[in-house]
Design a protein around this motif. Structure first.
Motif, PDB file in Angstrom:
ATOM      1  N   LEU A   6      -8.489  -0.745   6.058  1.00  0.00           N
ATOM      2  CA  LEU A   6      -7.234   0.070   4.878  1.00  0.00           C
ATOM      3  C   LEU A   6      -6.295   0.517   5.548  1.00  0.00           C
ATOM      4  CD1 LEU A   6      -7.341   0.595   2.205  1.00  0.00           C
ATOM      5  CD2 LEU A   6      -8.686   2.318   2.438  1.00  0.00           C
ATOM      6  N   PHE A  15      -4.391  10.602  -0.451  1.00  0.00           N
ATOM      7  CA  PHE A  15      -5.553   9.191  -0.084  1.00  0.00           C
ATOM      8  C   PHE A  15      -5.413   8.991   1.357  1.00  0.00           C
ATOM      9  CE2 PHE A  15      -1.784   7.108  -2.065  1.00  0.00           C
ATOM     10  CZ  PHE A  15      -2.052   6.643  -3.548  1.00  0.00           C
ATOM     11  N   ARG A  22     -14.494   4.668   2.093  1.00  0.00           N
ATOM     12  CA  ARG A  22     -13.927   4.373   1.163  1.00  0.00           C
ATOM     13  C   ARG A  22     -14.242   3.191   1.200  1.00  0.00           C
ATOM     14  NH1 ARG A  22     -11.276   6.338  -3.540  1.00  0.00           N
ATOM     15  NH2 ARG A  22      -9.409   7.010  -3.226  1.00  0.00           N
ATOM     16  N   PHE A 189      -3.348  -6.983  -4.535  1.00  0.00           N
ATOM     17  CA  PHE A 189      -4.439  -7.022  -4.102  1.00  0.00           C
ATOM     18  C   PHE A 189      -5.172  -6.738  -5.948  1.00  0.00           C
ATOM     19  CE2 PHE A 189      -1.363  -3.425  -4.982  1.00  0.00           C
ATOM     20  CZ  PHE A 189      -2.313  -2.559  -5.983  1.00  0.00           C
ATOM     21  N   CYS A 212      -6.214  -4.433   4.270  1.00  0.00           N
ATOM     22  CA  CYS A 212      -6.023  -4.488   2.858  1.00  0.00           C
ATOM     23  C   CYS A 212      -4.819  -3.124   2.224  1.00  0.00           C
ATOM     24  CB  CYS A 212      -6.988  -4.588   2.004  1.00  0.00           C
ATOM     25  SG  CYS A 212      -8.596  -3.284   2.321  1.00  0.00           S
ATOM     26  N   HIS A 214      -5.000  -1.770  -0.607  1.00  0.00           N
ATOM     27  CA  HIS A 214      -6.053  -1.095  -1.783  1.00  0.00           C
ATOM     28  C   HIS A 214      -7.422  -0.969  -1.640  1.00  0.00           C
ATOM     29  CE1 HIS A 214      -6.850   0.193  -6.191  1.00  0.00           C
ATOM     30  NE2 HIS A 214      -5.724   0.332  -5.695  1.00  0.00           N
ATOM     31  N   SER A 216      -9.630  -0.667  -3.345  1.00  0.00           N
ATOM     32  CA  SER A 216     -10.570  -1.802  -4.422  1.00  0.00           C
ATOM     33  C   SER A 216     -11.069  -2.941  -3.468  1.00  0.00           C
ATOM     34  CB  SER A 216      -9.750  -2.032  -5.281  1.00  0.00           C
ATOM     35  OG  SER A 216      -8.759  -2.910  -5.457  1.00  0.00           O
TER      36      SER A 216
END
Length: 282
Positions: A6, A15, A22, A189, A212, A214, A216
């Protein structure tokens, strides 16, 4: 086992504070594209705080450095902060990695050598990728799909990116290192169905995981690159049967109406090893 990586902007505390929660195997603190020029030095200085804080969650932390006059200072800061690896953009020669190793080595007295993950993002790098994959400290390879397409004067469609990404992937597998990526860009995404299909496709080709931007997407990657229960069950059945057949002096045999020989047994064994590693690091 590294299925999900991530990206988190290095200048975004809100963040970074939650990055380790996450579920990603790796958090990549980005000092490069996600950070505007005016904030790059502050983001670098923040590594001393954020790298150890995120590592406490149990995931690994990589740092994407800048391939510019900031490279040495970024790499040293990441090393001193305790990052597990450097994500190094625009690598087009193993000499870049040799020089970078010389930069970080004097700062590793109290830690293990930091690993390198080169990003192949231009045509020269693409044709030097086999030698880059063999360089010291390199334990994984990946590509920059958007940059590769830009270098070709092309659009980052799956068809355009497929062959160069496979070249990078094949070089990683030849060198016996990890291969991160999917055979299409992952910028959109929000399209979860496409991402899920892309992850499964990449796993079929032997990719180990993907990045990635994001959170999610993290569970999609974790599921997409992990062996399914059915695959694990079948692999165990193949291994058990192969041991019985080998004891009887047979190297090839039929199992549930399917022909089984040495490559299939090896693939089953590799899948189980990956599954066990995943359980140990979960």
């Amino acid at each position: 086992m590294i299925a999900s990586l991530l990206y988190v902007p290095g200048n975004a505390p809100r963040f970074l504070e939650k990055a380790g929660q996450r579920g990603a195997d790796v958090v990549i603190i980005d000092l490069e594209d996600a950070v505007p020029e005016a904030a790059k030095t502050e983001a670098r200085d923040g590594l001393a705080r954020w790298v150890p804080a995120i590592r406490k969650s149990g995931c690994q932390v990589f740092v994407r450095v800048n391939q510019s006059d900031r490279l040495a200072d970024d790499a040293i800061a990441a090393t001193l902060a305790g990052a597990d690896a450097l994500y190094i953009p625009k690598v087009n020669s193993p000499n870049i990695l040799v020089n970078l190793a010389e930069v970080v080595t004097p700062h590793e007295a109290d830690r293990a050598p930091i690993g390198f993950v080169p990003l192949i993002e231009d045509m020269k790098g693409l044709f030097e990728v086999r030698s880059i994959a063999q360089a010291a400290r390199v334990f994984a390879l990946t590509s920059g799909g958007e940059d590769l397409a830009t270098a070709m004067g092309a659009r980052p469609t799956p068809e355009v990116l497929r062959y160069p990404k496979l070249m990078i992937h094949y070089a990683a597998k030849e060198a016996g290192i990890l291969s991160f990526g999917m055979l299409r860009t992952t910028v959109d995404f929000a399209d979860t169905d496409a991402l899920r299909a892309a992850a499964l496709e990449a796993r079929d080709f032997g990719f180990d995981g993907a990045t990635c931007i994001h959170p999610s997407v993290v569970p999609i990657l974790n599921a997409g690159f992990a062996p399914t229960e059915e695959e694990v069950s079948w692999a165990r059945k193949v291994i058990a049967a192969s041991q019985q057949e080998e004891a009887a002096g047979r190297g090839a045999f039929m199992l549930d109406d399917r022909f089984i020989d040495a490559p299939i047994v090896t693939r089953a064994r590799n899948l189980l090893q990956k599954f066990e590693k995943g359980r140990l690091t979960a």
